[in-house]
Structures are given as C-alpha cells and as structure tokens.
Design a protein around this motif. Structure first.
Motif, mmCIF file in Angstrom:
data_model
loop_
_atom_site.group_PDB
_atom_site.id
_atom_site.type_symbol
_atom_site.label_atom_id
_atom_site.label_comp_id
_atom_site.label_asym_id
_atom_site.label_seq_id
_atom_site.Cartn_x
_atom_site.Cartn_y
_atom_site.Cartn_z
ATOM 1 N N THR A 1 0.816 -1.216 0.000
ATOM 2 C CA THR A 1 0.000 0.000 0.000
ATOM 3 C C THR A 1 0.852 1.270 0.000
ATOM 4 O O THR A 1 0.467 2.281 -0.594
ATOM 5 N N ILE A 2 2.008 1.230 0.649
ATOM 6 C CA ILE A 2 2.885 2.412 0.619
ATOM 7 C C ILE A 2 3.414 2.627 -0.792
ATOM 8 O O ILE A 2 3.401 3.750 -1.315
ATOM 9 N N ILE A 3 3.874 1.548 -1.423
ATOM 10 C CA ILE A 3 4.346 1.662 -2.799
ATOM 11 C C ILE A 3 3.199 2.074 -3.722
ATOM 12 O O ILE A 3 3.372 2.892 -4.629
ATOM 13 N N GLY A 4 2.003 1.525 -3.467
ATOM 14 C CA GLY A 4 0.836 1.927 -4.244
ATOM 15 C C GLY A 4 0.545 3.403 -4.094
ATOM 16 O O GLY A 4 0.221 4.089 -5.067
ATOM 17 N N GLY A 5 0.676 3.909 -2.876
ATOM 18 C CA GLY A 5 0.473 5.336 -2.636
ATOM 19 C C GLY A 5 1.515 6.185 -3.343
ATOM 20 O O GLY A 5 1.192 7.213 -3.959
ATOM 21 N N MET A 6 2.766 5.754 -3.300
ATOM 22 C CA MET A 6 3.825 6.499 -3.983
ATOM 23 C C MET A 6 3.637 6.458 -5.496
ATOM 24 O O MET A 6 3.914 7.439 -6.194
ATOM 25 N N GLN A 7 3.134 5.327 -5.997
ATOM 26 C CA GLN A 7 2.859 5.227 -7.432
ATOM 27 C C GLN A 7 1.747 6.197 -7.837
ATOM 28 O O GLN A 7 1.710 6.686 -8.966
ATOM 29 N N GLN A 8 0.875 6.497 -6.888
ATOM 30 C CA GLN A 8 -0.209 7.453 -7.127
ATOM 31 C C GLN A 8 0.195 8.883 -6.778
ATOM 32 O O GLN A 8 -0.662 9.743 -6.562
ATOM 33 N N LYS A 9 1.506 9.113 -6.684
ATOM 34 C CA LYS A 9 2.086 10.454 -6.494
ATOM 35 C C LYS A 9 1.995 10.989 -5.070
ATOM 36 O O LYS A 9 2.142 12.191 -4.854
ATOM 37 N N LEU A 10 1.749 10.101 -4.096
ATOM 38 C CA LEU A 10 1.781 10.536 -2.698
ATOM 39 C C LEU A 10 3.240 10.614 -2.236
ATOM 40 O O LEU A 10 4.083 9.845 -2.704
ATOM 41 N N SER A 11 3.509 11.526 -1.308
ATOM 42 C CA SER A 11 4.841 11.555 -0.712
ATOM 43 C C SER A 11 5.036 10.285 0.101
ATOM 44 O O SER A 11 4.073 9.627 0.500
ATOM 45 N N ARG A 12 6.277 9.935 0.372
ATOM 46 C CA ARG A 12 6.574 8.705 1.096
ATOM 47 C C ARG A 12 5.933 8.702 2.481
ATOM 48 O O ARG A 12 5.344 7.711 2.904
ATOM 49 N N SER A 13 6.009 9.806 3.188
ATOM 50 C CA SER A 13 5.450 9.870 4.544
ATOM 51 C C SER A 13 3.926 9.819 4.521
ATOM 52 O O SER A 13 3.310 9.165 5.369
ATOM 53 N N LEU A 14 3.293 10.489 3.548
ATOM 54 C CA LEU A 14 1.836 10.444 3.457
ATOM 55 C C LEU A 14 1.368 9.054 3.036
ATOM 56 O O LEU A 14 0.356 8.555 3.555
ATOM 57 N N ALA A 15 2.091 8.413 2.130
ATOM 58 C CA ALA A 15 1.733 7.053 1.716
ATOM 59 C C ALA A 15 1.798 6.097 2.900
ATOM 60 O O ALA A 15 0.928 5.233 3.067
ATOM 61 N N ALA A 16 2.807 6.252 3.754
ATOM 62 C CA ALA A 16 2.925 5.413 4.938
ATOM 63 C C ALA A 16 1.773 5.671 5.901
ATOM 64 O O ALA A 16 1.168 4.738 6.440
ATOM 65 N N GLU A 17 1.450 6.931 6.114
ATOM 66 C CA GLU A 17 0.367 7.279 7.035
ATOM 67 C C GLU A 17 -0.971 6.743 6.540
ATOM 68 O O GLU A 17 -1.753 6.173 7.313
ATOM 69 N N PHE A 18 -1.249 6.902 5.242
ATOM 70 C CA PHE A 18 -2.515 6.406 4.693
ATOM 71 C C PHE A 18 -2.570 4.883 4.777
ATOM 72 O O PHE A 18 -3.624 4.296 5.044
ATOM 73 N N SER A 19 -1.428 4.230 4.572
ATOM 74 C CA SER A 19 -1.352 2.780 4.711
ATOM 75 C C SER A 19 -1.711 2.357 6.131
ATOM 76 O O SER A 19 -2.428 1.371 6.338
ATOM 77 N N PHE A 20 -1.213 3.095 7.114
ATOM 78 C CA PHE A 20 -1.526 2.795 8.515
ATOM 79 C C PHE A 20 -3.027 2.906 8.765
ATOM 80 O O PHE A 20 -3.638 2.022 9.370
ATOM 81 N N PHE A 21 -3.621 4.004 8.296
ATOM 82 C CA PHE A 21 -5.051 4.212 8.520
ATOM 83 C C PHE A 21 -5.889 3.149 7.813
ATOM 84 O O PHE A 21 -6.873 2.653 8.360
ATOM 85 N N LEU A 22 -5.484 2.802 6.595
ATOM 86 C CA LEU A 22 -6.222 1.806 5.815
ATOM 87 C C LEU A 22 -6.193 0.439 6.483
ATOM 88 O O LEU A 22 -7.120 -0.357 6.333
ATOM 89 N N ALA A 23 -5.137 0.183 7.250
ATOM 90 C CA ALA A 23 -5.020 -1.109 7.933
ATOM 91 C C ALA A 23 -6.128 -1.314 8.962
ATOM 92 O O ALA A 23 -6.506 -2.459 9.249
#
Length: 262
Positions: A161-183
C-alpha cells in the motif's frame, strides 16, 4: 498453542506489521519452526492479533483518526478497503491452502526485497503531500494494492500500500500514514471474518483460546506502538533500501535452510 508461543508470535507481529517486511510471512515461518503451522487456531491467531497491532495506529494518531468533521477521510478509507474485502473473500481458502509454504514466502520476501532497493528512485517527484488532496479514485487504487499482499503471503500489506500510494504520487510519509489508517478497517474486517469462519467450522471457541487471543493482541499492540515510531524515522531518513536488504538476506537464508533440509 502455548502461552509462550502466543507471546512469541505476537512480538513478531508487533515488530513487523508496519515494516515492509511482511508480518504474515514472519509469523507463518515462526509457526512452522514452532511446529504449530497446521493448527486451525494458529491461522486464526495470526490474523486476529494483527488487529491489536493495528489499534496502535488509532492510539498514536487519535487526533486525526477521530476528527469527525472531516468525514471525507472515512469515505476514502471505506472505498479503499473494498477491493481487499472482495478479493480476500473470493480467494481466502485457496491462499490458506496453497500459498503459505516457507519456500513460497521466502521467494516472495526475496523478490520483494529486490523491488524495495529501487522503489525510492522510481517515485522521486510526489505531488500529493496532504491527506485531503487524496481523492476517492486514488484511495481505491491504493486499496487495490492490498490484493497483491493477500495473493502473495510474504509481500507485506504495508509495503504494497505504501508503494501503491507512492505510485499514485503521494509523498513517502503520506503514503505510509494512509497505509496505517487503511489497515484499521482492513484488519477489523479480516479479524471478524476469520473469527466467524473459525466458529462456524469448529463449532465454538474455547476459553483458553480467547485468553491466548487477548494476550496476543495486547502484546502486539504494545510492541507495535514502538515499531511505528521506529519505522517512520527510518523511512524518512533512509527510505526502503535497508528493508530491501533485510528481506533479501532473510529470503536467501530461508531458501538455503529449506532446500538444505531436503
């Protein structure tokens, strides 16, 4: 499963849930080493204690998670979790039966580690740095990456999900945070489904099993609180490469040990 075995698995879960190294893969490998991998309760335990680790997110990010004035945030989480719910329901039995072997997991760890060596160079120019800028379609696309983690035990839900977020142009820290929430909704649903399925198959759950689940969730929660802070620090400072190196080493060692034992 003994109490000590439950605590060992819970510590592993807490340490690895939010790291891109696969908590499920590590727990399956450890349960195999402990000789309890074929027990139906072990499979239930490995899923349910992930909820304890996930709740660490709710505690650490409670101000963001319980800001009900931003209802769009909850809509995005609800949409993002749908692909994994559908995919998990369709292929749950197949994955449990055929994709949990040490060799398969070690191979996925190894391949995933190689990918992590290059991820930081692939996605260098993020354009989305704040959660409100994530739209519903982007949220669904990020959520779809969870299906890869379901299909390939050892891949890591957080890595996918973090890599998916980064592929969707999210910053690394935001992708990690969204991954945490999605969990949170993902693992809540997975725990409920596994628990109901276990009770349906076995007829009931015993008092001792409930005690082990309680112990496992508490231990996983405490360890995860510490692991999240560590992960964010390492991720922001060094990126994914050291996690990739770790995965490659572990994958090679497990493959060597497994092949050598036959």
């Amino acid at each position: 499963m003994s109490t000590i075995q439950a605590i060992i698995l819970a510590i592993i879960e807490g340490l690895t849930e939010f790291l891109p190294i696969s908590s499920t893969g590590h727990m399956v490998l450890m349960s195999s080493y402990l000789g309890i991998e074929n027990d139906k309760f072990t499979k239930l335990f490995e899923v349910c204690i992930q909820l304890g680790a996930i709740l660490a997110v709710v505690v650490l990010y409670w101000k963001k998670f319980f800001d009900f004035s931003k209802w769009q945030f909850y809509v995005k989480l609800a949409l993002a979790v749908v692909p994994a719910l559908i995919f998990g329901k369709l292929f749950d039995d197949l994955i449990d039966e055929h994709l949990g072997s040490p060799v398969f997991i070690a191979t996925v760890l190894l391949v995933g580690g190689i990918i992590l060596l290059f991820v930081d160079n692939w996605f260098k120019n993020p354009v989305i740095t704040e959660e409100p800028d994530i739209n519903n379609v982007t949220a669904i696309k990020i959520g779809a990456y969870q299906c890869l983690a379901i299909m390939f035990p050892g891949l890591s839900r957080s890595a996918a999900t973090i890599i998916g977020g980064m592929q969707q142009k999210l910053s690394r820290s935001l992708a990690a945070e969204f991954s945490f929430f999605l969990a949170v909704p993902t693992m809540t649903a997975a725990t409920g489904y596994k628990l109901l399925k276990f009770i349906s198959d076995e007829g009931s759950i015993t008092g001792d099993q409930i005690k082990l689940l309680a112990i496992g969730n508490v231990v996983a929660f405490i360890v995860a609180v510490l692991a999240i802070k560590f992960f964010i620090t390492i991720l922001n400072k060094y990126g994914f490469k050291y996690f990739g190196i770790y995965r490659i080493i572990v994958g090679i060692v497990i493959l060597a040990l497994t092949v050598g034992s036959h």
